[in-house]
Scaffold this motif. Structure first.
Motif, mmCIF file in Angstrom:
data_model
loop_
_atom_site.group_PDB
_atom_site.id
_atom_site.type_symbol
_atom_site.label_atom_id
_atom_site.label_comp_id
_atom_site.label_asym_id
_atom_site.label_seq_id
_atom_site.Cartn_x
_atom_site.Cartn_y
_atom_site.Cartn_z
ATOM 1 N N SER A 67 0.830 -1.205 0.000
ATOM 2 C CA SER A 67 0.000 0.000 0.000
ATOM 3 C C SER A 67 0.867 1.259 0.000
ATOM 4 O O SER A 67 0.511 2.272 -0.592
ATOM 5 C CB SER A 67 -0.933 -0.014 1.201
ATOM 6 O OG SER A 67 -0.199 0.171 2.380
ATOM 7 N N SER A 68 2.050 1.201 0.648
ATOM 8 C CA SER A 68 2.910 2.389 0.642
ATOM 9 C C SER A 68 3.365 2.703 -0.776
ATOM 10 O O SER A 68 3.399 3.859 -1.190
ATOM 11 C CB SER A 68 4.115 2.169 1.553
ATOM 12 O OG SER A 68 4.826 1.037 1.142
ATOM 13 N N LYS A 113 0.425 4.232 -2.704
ATOM 14 C CA LYS A 113 0.252 5.655 -2.364
ATOM 15 C C LYS A 113 1.293 6.523 -3.059
ATOM 16 O O LYS A 113 0.976 7.558 -3.632
ATOM 17 C CB LYS A 113 0.377 5.843 -0.842
ATOM 18 C CG LYS A 113 -0.933 5.687 -0.094
ATOM 19 C CD LYS A 113 -0.719 6.045 1.374
ATOM 20 C CE LYS A 113 -1.595 5.198 2.277
ATOM 21 N NZ LYS A 113 -1.093 5.119 3.641
#
Lengths: 264, 318, 300
Positions: free
Chosen positions: B3-4, B7
């Protein structure tokens, strides 16, 4: 050769290895039958770790033969030997420090997976399924050694005892038939060593043959089915723990170390 | 994908969309679009270099050569043989990959300093080749009139269209690279970086993966070279000299070589420094480069990207 | 005007080759000194030569000092630079990875290059040869007297280094560090000091090389990289760590290069040394003159 079903016999015949004139292994012969725990003991510098390194293809031998079920493997590369079903841990822990604990074990699944650069780069369906299987299997192996709640930590941050367990999990992830443990109890406290003994028994129950190099005599006498004693690159005794305990040659080899046999 | 990363990817895409809108409306930074095209081209090379150095732990001081091979193949095939630029780009990739494979197999058996010197030597040899094969490369003065690119008859001759093309390719390459990093191949690369002994024992074909990633990084550099050729329309050996190889490594290290985002950050920072903000220093930019590189290696060995999580933590707290 | 004969030409190439080769040899010896003590390859080794040449220009041409004084001051200055480099960049980075060490020495080399450009600009510089510019004639070849100075200095270096490492306490201690730093520390050798000396010493050798070659080949700020690369080629060819190997290989490389430039193509002369370097690295990384065992047990 299909290693899935057949048990693996390891034969070592007249194995020799020298480093720049120093003979580390002087014609060593022994065999390991499937389904046992075999310990290799001996004073420091006896050539135990060299033996592991030659069997697993880190160095080629200078002479002699190593065979798995009759197929000679001496001079094979380390990665080929891993694929034949022999895995190992290291005396001086060799975890992948900058990877997480889980990722370390996932590397162990490398030979059981096949996705290439294109399918990984594009994340094709087959690769995703395989990646899921790798992760699940790695988690199971972590749980097997009791490190499941350490999964997301960096391996370098684990204490030594847990790094040793991590190496065991990583080696088991390759689905080996024979597991070589190089001083698994080195640096462990008594409680951790007891846990290790139980773990080795559970590994055996999975149908994996265990060969270990170890200095902790209590552990060795306690769990081994067979013991081989080495000194100066040669075998000086081999047999059941009881026989080894009373072997005069062994006592002589260890005399300098003043082993207390009363608690064996 | 983590998810990092998702993003960060989203943030980068937004930035890339907004950038031309702002740049084209503020005349003081109108030419930043042009610089961003070079940033994109160098980002392509440095993502490969990051995979090679930061992930697999193998240094290359010769990547300007692969950049040059792509550039010259495109330039020569398009001007002397009137080949379609896209076909020439593919040919460049093929030739560069072949050269990288031939050089990579023996070179990557070497370690540390030996590998550094071997790749450095290779880079200088290719540079001499560009200089000396006058009939093919035009020699030291190079050659010009290289046609631009077009897609389906739409010519990409404005800065904006080229910006879109270059950064579209950068994003695709970034996603591809991130996918590789978070796969069995990425793990194999990182494992051999940490302990080749253990990686081998786990059955990882360490030498094969080193060569594979070396060739992949050369392919990225070759594509970047082709894009460069068609953008500037002119080629000379001085654009592919040994100092460029060093500068590329510098970008990756300053940004943070253990992280592909670091390579992007370092490339962006040093390209803007070199093309724009260092004009104050005129010719003395290498002095500043040397100082920056030394300071980062000594005091911030994980690179500037390492500061990002720290800063965002401070931000959230504040 | 003397008639140029083929023999004359060959002798000319030979002398040029030996001269350039001596410089490669000195760079290679500089590599070896540091490598033997620290296992670091110092990418800024060529920059010491460049600094030696340019500082010599400053002392002779700008400051108009007498030649011997200028020479001593130059060597002292560059030796100081080498020592400072070790103190401020190598010493603080204990236990750094090889990759980091490579990048640090590259950063230092860029910095030196930048400083040189800042001070001297981009133009090449020259100062008059040590003993006048009237050449000697030898079988139809014109030999500059400076060439003899280069050969003389190389020979002096070899002799001094041999005495230093074989006879002096410091030299022996440095060899001990090379063999086994832990053991050296245990017997009371200050390894830190030895590393410092190794950098100072190899900077001094670089300075000598730069000071003697500049009257022949000129010197500018960006000469260092190629010199380092070829010097490394000589060091590897001679077996990394081997002192005599480096000298023989350096001169050999110089002769090959000069013959190639004269007889085949001057454009590719730089490539010859590098192709040779690659071939040696690929086929026999222990060097042509070193043997495999010796390359593992480091020795001069």
């Amino acid at each position: 050769m299909n290693t899935e079903s057949s048990p693996l016999f390891l034969h070592v015949e007249n194995l020799q290895k020298s480093f720049g004139g120093v003979q580390a292994l002087k014609g060593l012969s022994f065999k390991v039958s499937p389904g046992i725990i075999k310990a290799i003991i001996g004073p420091n510098g006896a050539g135990k770790t060299t033996l592991f390194n030659v069997i697993t293809g880190v160095f080629p031998p200078n002479g002699g033969a190593i065979a798995l079920n009759g197929m000679s493997i001496e001079g094979c590369k380390a990665r080929e030997i891993a694929r034949l079903g022999v895995s190992r841990t290291f005396q001086n822990v060799e975890v992948f420090g900058r990877m997480t604990v889980l990722e370390n074990v996932m590397v162990g699944r490398h030979i059981q997976s096949r996705a290439g650069i294109i399918s990984t780069g594009l994340r094709l369906v087959g690769m995703r399924r395989e990646e899921r299987q790798i992760r699940e299997s790695a988690m199971q192996h972590l749980a097997f050694v009791g490190l499941e709640n350490r999964a997301t930590e960096l391996a370098a941050n684990l204490p030594l005892g847990e790094q040793k367990l991590l190496e065991v999990a990583r080696a088991l992830a390759t689905d080996p038939k024979i597991l070589l443990l190089d001083e698994p109890a080195g640096g462990l406290n008594t409680r951790e060593t007891e846990g290790l003994a139980a773990l080795i028994h559970r590994i055996l129950e999975q149908g994996i043959t265990v060969v270990l190099v170890e200095h902790d005599m209590n552990l060795v006498m306690d769990i081994s089915d067979e013991i081989m004693v080495m000194n100066f690159g040669e075998k000086i005794a081999e047999g059941k723990p009881k026989q080894i305990k009373n072997d005069p040659l062994v006592i002589e080899a260890y005399l300098g170390e003043e082993v207390d046999y009363s608690d064996l | 994908m983590q998810s990092s990363n998702r993003k960060a990817l989203l943030g980068l895409t937004l930035f890339l969309i907004l950038f031309p809108v702002v740049a084209m409306n503020v005349s003081a930074i109108g030419h930043y679009l042009d610089i961003m095209i070079f940033v994109g081209i160098y980002c392509l090379i440095n993502m490969g270099l990051s995979l090679l150095m930061g992930y697999a732990g193998q240094i290359s001081l010769g990547h300007a050569a692969f950049f040059g091979l792509g550039a010259y193949t495109s330039g020569i095939l398009c001007t002397k043989f009137s080949m379609s630029p896209w076909l020439a780009m593919v040919a460049g990739v093929g030739i560069t990959a072949l050269v990288a494979y031939i050089v990579g197999v023996p070179s990557l058996k070497l370690k540390g300093h030996y590998l550094a010197m071997a790749t450095l030597g290779f880079g200088v040899i290719v540079h001499i080749f560009f200089n000396e094969e006058v009939s093919l490369t035009g020699g030291p003065s190079g050659f010009s009139d290289i046609p631009g690119l077009s897609i389906l008859g739409f010519s990409l001759n404005s800065d904006l269209s080229y910006y879109i093309l270059v950064w579209f390719l950068v994003l695709l390459t970034l996603i591809f690279s991130l996918n590789v990093i978070h796969s069995r191949i990425g793990r194999a690369l990182r494992s051999l970086h940490d302990s080749e002994l253990a990686a081998d024992a786990m059955g990882v074909e360490t030498s094969r993966y080193k060569v594979m990633i070396f060739v992949l990084s050369a392919v990225y550099a070759s594509v970047a070279g082709s894009l460069y050729t068609h953008y500037v329309g002119f080629l000379s050996p001085s654009s592919f000299d040994f100092f460029l190889s060093i500068k590329l490594v510098m970008m990756v290290v300053v940004g943070g070589m253990h992280n592909i985002w670091g390579a992007l950050l370092g490339t962006w920072l040093l390209t803007f420094l070199g093309n724009e903000w260092l004009h104050v220093f005129h010719d003395f930019d290498i002095l500043v480069y040397g100082a920056i590189l030394l300071a980062v290696v000594m005091f911030l060995p994980d690179g500037l990207v390492h500061l990002v999580p720290r800063m965002s933590r401070v931000w959230k707290r504040g | 005007m003397t008639k140029i004969t083929l023999t004359g030409q060959l002798i000319q190439y030979l002398f040029t080759g030996v001269t350039v080769g001596s410089i490669y040899a000195m760079v290679a010896v500089g590599f070896n000194i540091i490598y033997n003590v620290t296992e670091i390859i110092n990418f800024a080794q060529g920059e010491f030569v460049m600094l030696g040449g340019l500082i010599m220009v400053f002392f002779t041409v700008t400051a108009k000092l007498p030649l011997p004084l200028a020479f001593v001051l130059t060597v002292a200055a560059v030796t100081g630079v080498g020592a400072l480099m070790e103190r401020f960049t190598i010493n603080p980075l204990k236990n750094a990875s090889v990759l980091t060490m490579i990048i640090v020495t590259i950063a230092v080399s860029i910095l030196f290059k930048g400083i040189a450009m800042f001070v001297w600009g981009k133009d090449p510089y020259i100062f008059p040869p040590f003993s006048g510019s009237k050449p000697l004639f030898f079988y139809g070849a014109a030999i500059q007297t400076q060439t003899l100075w280069v050969l003389f200095m190389t020979a002096v270096m070899v002799v001094l280094m041999t005495i230093f490492f074989k006879k002096t306490r410091y030299g022996k201690a440095m060899l001990a560090c090379a063999d086994n730093p832990e053991a050296a520390r245990l017997v009371g050798i200050r390894v830190n000091v030895m590393i410092l000396i190794s950098f100072a010493l190899s900077a001094a050798i670089g300075a000598v090389a730069g000071a003697v070659i500049t009257p022949i080949s000129l010197m500018e700020y960006d000469r260092g990289a190629l010199l380092a690369l070829k010097g490394f080629g000589a060091a590897v060819l001679g077996g990394l760590g081997s002192f005599y190997g480096a000298v023989v290989a350096g001169i050999f490389l110089g002769i090959i290069e000069s013959m190639c430039a004269g007889l085949v193509s001057s454009g590719y002369k730089d490539a010859v040394a590098l192709i040779l370097l690659l071939l040696v690295l690929y086929v026999r990384p222990s060097g042509l003159f070193g043997n495999v065992e010796a390359s593992k047990i480091k020795e001069f």
